[in-house]
Design a protein around this motif. Structure first.
Motif, PDB file in Angstrom:
ATOM      1  N   LEU A  61       0.872  -1.051   0.023  1.00  0.00           N
ATOM      2  CA  LEU A  61      -0.474   0.293  -0.027  1.00  0.00           C
ATOM      3  C   LEU A  61       0.949   1.001  -0.490  1.00  0.00           C
ATOM      4  O   LEU A  61       1.605   1.119   0.751  1.00  0.00           O
ATOM      5  CB  LEU A  61      -0.266   0.256   1.387  1.00  0.00           C
ATOM      6  CG  LEU A  61      -2.153   0.062   1.350  1.00  0.00           C
ATOM      7  CD1 LEU A  61      -2.424  -1.169   2.470  1.00  0.00           C
ATOM      8  CD2 LEU A  61      -3.111   1.302   1.675  1.00  0.00           C
ATOM      9  N   GLN A  71       5.997   6.205   0.091  1.00  0.00           N
ATOM     10  CA  GLN A  71       6.159   5.633   1.191  1.00  0.00           C
ATOM     11  C   GLN A  71       5.353   4.822   1.607  1.00  0.00           C
ATOM     12  O   GLN A  71       4.574   4.806   0.815  1.00  0.00           O
ATOM     13  CB  GLN A  71       5.885   6.838   2.854  1.00  0.00           C
ATOM     14  CG  GLN A  71       5.489   6.041   4.350  1.00  0.00           C
ATOM     15  CD  GLN A  71       7.249   6.015   4.568  1.00  0.00           C
ATOM     16  OE1 GLN A  71       7.959   6.629   4.531  1.00  0.00           O
ATOM     17  NE2 GLN A  71       7.094   4.811   5.060  1.00  0.00           N
ATOM     18  N   ILE A  72       5.770   3.111   1.209  1.00  0.00           N
ATOM     19  CA  ILE A  72       4.822   2.104   2.277  1.00  0.00           C
ATOM     20  C   ILE A  72       4.649   2.289   3.230  1.00  0.00           C
ATOM     21  O   ILE A  72       4.902   2.258   3.947  1.00  0.00           O
ATOM     22  CB  ILE A  72       5.703   1.504   1.835  1.00  0.00           C
ATOM     23  CG1 ILE A  72       6.294   1.145   0.335  1.00  0.00           C
ATOM     24  CG2 ILE A  72       4.704  -0.109   1.543  1.00  0.00           C
ATOM     25  CD1 ILE A  72       7.598  -0.651   0.201  1.00  0.00           C
ATOM     26  N   VAL A  73       3.201   2.355   3.324  1.00  0.00           N
ATOM     27  CA  VAL A  73       2.231   2.753   4.025  1.00  0.00           C
ATOM     28  C   VAL A  73       1.442   1.325   4.868  1.00  0.00           C
ATOM     29  O   VAL A  73       0.556   1.368   6.250  1.00  0.00           O
ATOM     30  CB  VAL A  73       0.890   3.839   4.347  1.00  0.00           C
ATOM     31  CG1 VAL A  73       1.321   5.152   3.700  1.00  0.00           C
ATOM     32  CG2 VAL A  73      -0.694   3.418   3.189  1.00  0.00           C
ATOM     33  N   GLY A  74       0.948   0.230   3.848  1.00  0.00           N
ATOM     34  CA  GLY A  74       0.751  -0.382   4.534  1.00  0.00           C
ATOM     35  C   GLY A  74       1.673  -2.473   3.814  1.00  0.00           C
ATOM     36  O   GLY A  74       1.511  -2.077   2.819  1.00  0.00           O
ATOM     37  N   GLU A 131      -4.795  -3.448  11.908  1.00  0.00           N
ATOM     38  CA  GLU A 131      -3.800  -2.741  11.091  1.00  0.00           C
ATOM     39  C   GLU A 131      -3.278  -1.332  11.622  1.00  0.00           C
ATOM     40  O   GLU A 131      -2.431  -0.918  12.171  1.00  0.00           O
ATOM     41  CB  GLU A 131      -4.929  -2.936  10.122  1.00  0.00           C
ATOM     42  CG  GLU A 131      -3.801  -2.090   8.722  1.00  0.00           C
ATOM     43  CD  GLU A 131      -2.903  -2.558   8.410  1.00  0.00           C
ATOM     44  OE1 GLU A 131      -2.650  -3.819   9.164  1.00  0.00           O
ATOM     45  OE2 GLU A 131      -1.424  -2.115   8.069  1.00  0.00           O
ATOM     46  N   THR A 135       0.155   0.011  12.324  1.00  0.00           N
ATOM     47  CA  THR A 135       0.316   1.489  11.904  1.00  0.00           C
ATOM     48  C   THR A 135       0.806   2.498  12.856  1.00  0.00           C
ATOM     49  O   THR A 135       2.042   3.350  12.634  1.00  0.00           O
ATOM     50  CB  THR A 135      -0.775   2.017  10.865  1.00  0.00           C
ATOM     51  OG1 THR A 135      -1.147   1.159  10.406  1.00  0.00           O
ATOM     52  CG2 THR A 135      -0.422   3.167  10.214  1.00  0.00           C
TER      53      THR A 135
ATOM     54  N   LEU B 132      -7.117   4.850  10.270  1.00  0.00           N
ATOM     55  CA  LEU B 132      -6.664   4.012   9.735  1.00  0.00           C
ATOM     56  C   LEU B 132      -5.448   5.937   8.590  1.00  0.00           C
ATOM     57  O   LEU B 132      -4.320   5.552   8.022  1.00  0.00           O
ATOM     58  CB  LEU B 132      -6.858   3.126   9.741  1.00  0.00           C
ATOM     59  CG  LEU B 132      -5.625   2.230   8.699  1.00  0.00           C
ATOM     60  CD1 LEU B 132      -4.943   2.594   9.327  1.00  0.00           C
ATOM     61  CD2 LEU B 132      -6.240   1.316   8.535  1.00  0.00           C
ATOM     62  N   THR B 135      -4.158   8.519   9.321  1.00  0.00           N
ATOM     63  CA  THR B 135      -2.617   7.552   9.971  1.00  0.00           C
ATOM     64  C   THR B 135      -1.713   7.729   8.449  1.00  0.00           C
ATOM     65  O   THR B 135      -0.388   7.473   9.420  1.00  0.00           O
ATOM     66  CB  THR B 135      -2.875   6.131  11.508  1.00  0.00           C
ATOM     67  OG1 THR B 135      -3.744   6.760  12.278  1.00  0.00           O
ATOM     68  CG2 THR B 135      -1.372   6.275  11.757  1.00  0.00           C
ATOM     69  N   ARG B 136      -2.025   6.826   7.762  1.00  0.00           N
ATOM     70  CA  ARG B 136      -1.638   6.617   6.961  1.00  0.00           C
ATOM     71  C   ARG B 136      -1.042   7.804   6.431  1.00  0.00           C
ATOM     72  O   ARG B 136       0.446   7.455   5.645  1.00  0.00           O
ATOM     73  CB  ARG B 136      -1.946   5.347   6.071  1.00  0.00           C
ATOM     74  CG  ARG B 136      -2.399   4.364   6.775  1.00  0.00           C
ATOM     75  CD  ARG B 136      -3.204   3.613   5.659  1.00  0.00           C
ATOM     76  NE  ARG B 136      -2.803   1.856   5.537  1.00  0.00           N
ATOM     77  CZ  ARG B 136      -4.165   1.014   4.859  1.00  0.00           C
ATOM     78  NH1 ARG B 136      -5.120   1.514   4.944  1.00  0.00           N
ATOM     79  NH2 ARG B 136      -3.824  -0.617   5.541  1.00  0.00           N
ATOM     80  N   MET B 139       2.461   9.002   8.236  1.00  0.00           N
ATOM     81  CA  MET B 139       3.258   7.795   7.940  1.00  0.00           C
ATOM     82  C   MET B 139       4.021   8.551   6.376  1.00  0.00           C
ATOM     83  O   MET B 139       5.528   8.419   6.990  1.00  0.00           O
ATOM     84  CB  MET B 139       2.912   6.855   7.027  1.00  0.00           C
ATOM     85  CG  MET B 139       2.830   5.660   8.525  1.00  0.00           C
ATOM     86  SD  MET B 139       2.197   4.060   8.026  1.00  0.00           S
ATOM     87  CE  MET B 139       3.703   3.657   8.231  1.00  0.00           C
ATOM     88  N   MET B 140       3.379   9.328   5.860  1.00  0.00           N
ATOM     89  CA  MET B 140       3.977   9.913   4.239  1.00  0.00           C
ATOM     90  C   MET B 140       5.020  10.704   4.637  1.00  0.00           C
ATOM     91  O   MET B 140       6.479  11.375   4.616  1.00  0.00           O
ATOM     92  CB  MET B 140       2.892   9.851   3.298  1.00  0.00           C
ATOM     93  CG  MET B 140       3.486  11.020   2.671  1.00  0.00           C
ATOM     94  SD  MET B 140       4.295  10.980   1.621  1.00  0.00           S
ATOM     95  CE  MET B 140       4.547  10.222   0.400  1.00  0.00           C
ATOM     96  N   GLY B 143       8.207   9.647   6.885  1.00  0.00           N
ATOM     97  CA  GLY B 143       9.343   8.791   6.874  1.00  0.00           C
ATOM     98  C   GLY B 143       9.634  10.304   5.696  1.00  0.00           C
ATOM     99  O   GLY B 143      10.689  10.113   5.333  1.00  0.00           O
ATOM    100  N   ARG B 144       8.808  10.642   4.703  1.00  0.00           N
ATOM    101  CA  ARG B 144       9.471  11.541   3.656  1.00  0.00           C
ATOM    102  C   ARG B 144       9.430  12.950   3.394  1.00  0.00           C
ATOM    103  O   ARG B 144      10.149  13.714   2.661  1.00  0.00           O
ATOM    104  CB  ARG B 144       8.825  10.893   2.500  1.00  0.00           C
ATOM    105  CG  ARG B 144       8.976   9.002   2.284  1.00  0.00           C
ATOM    106  CD  ARG B 144      10.395   9.268   1.397  1.00  0.00           C
ATOM    107  NE  ARG B 144      10.716   7.478   1.174  1.00  0.00           N
ATOM    108  CZ  ARG B 144      11.877   7.575   1.366  1.00  0.00           C
ATOM    109  NH1 ARG B 144      12.448   7.773   1.712  1.00  0.00           N
ATOM    110  NH2 ARG B 144      11.587   6.392   1.088  1.00  0.00           N
TER     111      ARG B 144
END
Lengths: 231, 231
Positions: A61, A71-74, A131, A135, B132, B135-136, B139-140, B143-144
DNA sequence: TCCCCACCTTGACGCAAGTCAAAAACGGGC
DNA sequence: GCCCGTTTTTGACTTGCGTCAAGGTGGGGA
């Protein structure tokens, strides 16, 4: 679509708990699909609006910025659920990392079916909560861990996640496994560059913590050291 | 516990959609609780096992490493749901950022009630899926994105999230708002240090993008510039 | 078998963000 | 209104990771 009765994830995916009649109904709404390694299943901001269960293989994902950073988020493994039911369109693309087989549904069909089957919604809720937990612990990794800590954490997680799918019916984490990720993809999971990932792998090998029999193979020689490094 | 009938989040929280009889039943299981700014509601790996609805105030969800590094992995606003129903104990602490009022339930009681009320589970599922997604996308960011991008994204998100709660019934994002975070907490959200946060705030002020009337107040002078910086 | 190309590793160097330290500014309490 | 402790800002310096640039290397196809 071949019958759910022979499906290898029948008892692990969200379809578990449905009776034969319900499974038949769900079956008639969906279809099986094969996705080759590297092939996308869902595009970022897609309007194809589908959801799926993973039968076999591993998918990523991923979200990306306009200037190409990823960015791989999952990561989705067999029996995992993919896609965004109820409303929003997903903000992430789904791409197969290995050859994969999935069981896909039109989102509208799935939404309607789910609302009529609380047991299925409950399974989906439990999955989504897990999940979210995973996360969030990954957020800690991305925001606060150093490169060596990230790599160690990643290898430990891989050895646990891949053990479940592994050939050997042994319990506990796998000592040796085959990464479904290229070096660049490992970098995209950890918020690092490919060079940093490569250097950290080499360092762990030189320190006798892991062996790297081939590009994708990893063998954990000193799990204790990895645990200590993971922080 | 005062009646749900007068509850300000009655129609926004997961309790919306329950009829009077159901609300009465849920009401009898829970109780209201006040939490002062800085006070914890749930400890990391807690066994007190409770879940809650936020009535008023803002709380942080935080995880920390043994050596004291912290990462804020979520923020709960009025009508948000807190805690981890069904199984696992939460891996994160919940601490009030401002004085807050919450409606707490023993997890077991809540689990049982939820399983008997599919409409409530559905609401919780929609909420969890949205969380979710959010949150994802975070993450981006972790991380980036670079420090300037992180700060710009953060300010834009704040101006949207705080508008909903804001006094003025105006629509759209707030131009001026009061941060529920200290500089250190902003750093803990973005995976930065307090010094870097401070320097980026100062730079945005000097560039005429924002005004900082006081420590906690922010006024967005040039939203376009922020959008461009956020990437 | 060998060749080719994508993938990976290694090295040299630069810079964004972290660290350490000290001064400044705020704001709650008296 | 004035302290005083806390938070924030600012400055000087360091460093971990990124960037840029060359080589290696392995495995799939002819």
């Amino acid at each position: 679509m071949s019958s759910c009765e022979t499906c290898v994830v029948r008892n692990r995916a969200i379809c578990s708990g449905l009776d034969n009649k319900e499974i038949t109904a769900l079956n008639s709404m969906g279809r099986r699909r094969s996705v080759s390694a590297g092939e996308p299943l869902i595009w970022e901001d897609d309007d194809s609006l589908l959801v799926a269960n993973v039968i076999d293989g591993v998918l990523k994902l991923v979200t990306s910025t306009e200037d190409g950073r990823e960015q791989i988020v999952g990561v989705a493994y067999p029996s995992d659920f993919i896609g965004r039911p109820f409303g929003q369109t997903s903000r992430a693309s789904v791409v197969a990392l290995t050859d994969a087989r999935v069981c896909v549904f039109a989102r509208n069909d799935f939404d309607r079916f789910a609302r009529e089957h609380p047991e299925l919604e409950h399974k989906l809720l439990e999955r989504t909560l897990s999940e979210l937990d995973r996360t969030r612990s990954w957020m800690m990794l991305l925001g606060r861990k150093t490169a060596p800590e990230k790599i160690a954490t990643f290898l430990l997680e891989m050895s646990e996640r891949l053990a479940e799918t592994g050939c050997q019916p042994s319990f506990g984490p796998a000592r040796r496994f085959s990464l479904p990720f290229s070096r660049q993809q490992v970098a995209d999971v950890l918020g690092l560059t490919i060079e940093t990932v490569s250097r950290q792998f080499t360092k762990l090998k030189n320190d006798g913590v892991i062996e790297l029999p081939s590009r994708r193979e990893v063998e954990i020689v000193n799990r204790g050291a990895l645990l200590a490094l993971a922080g």
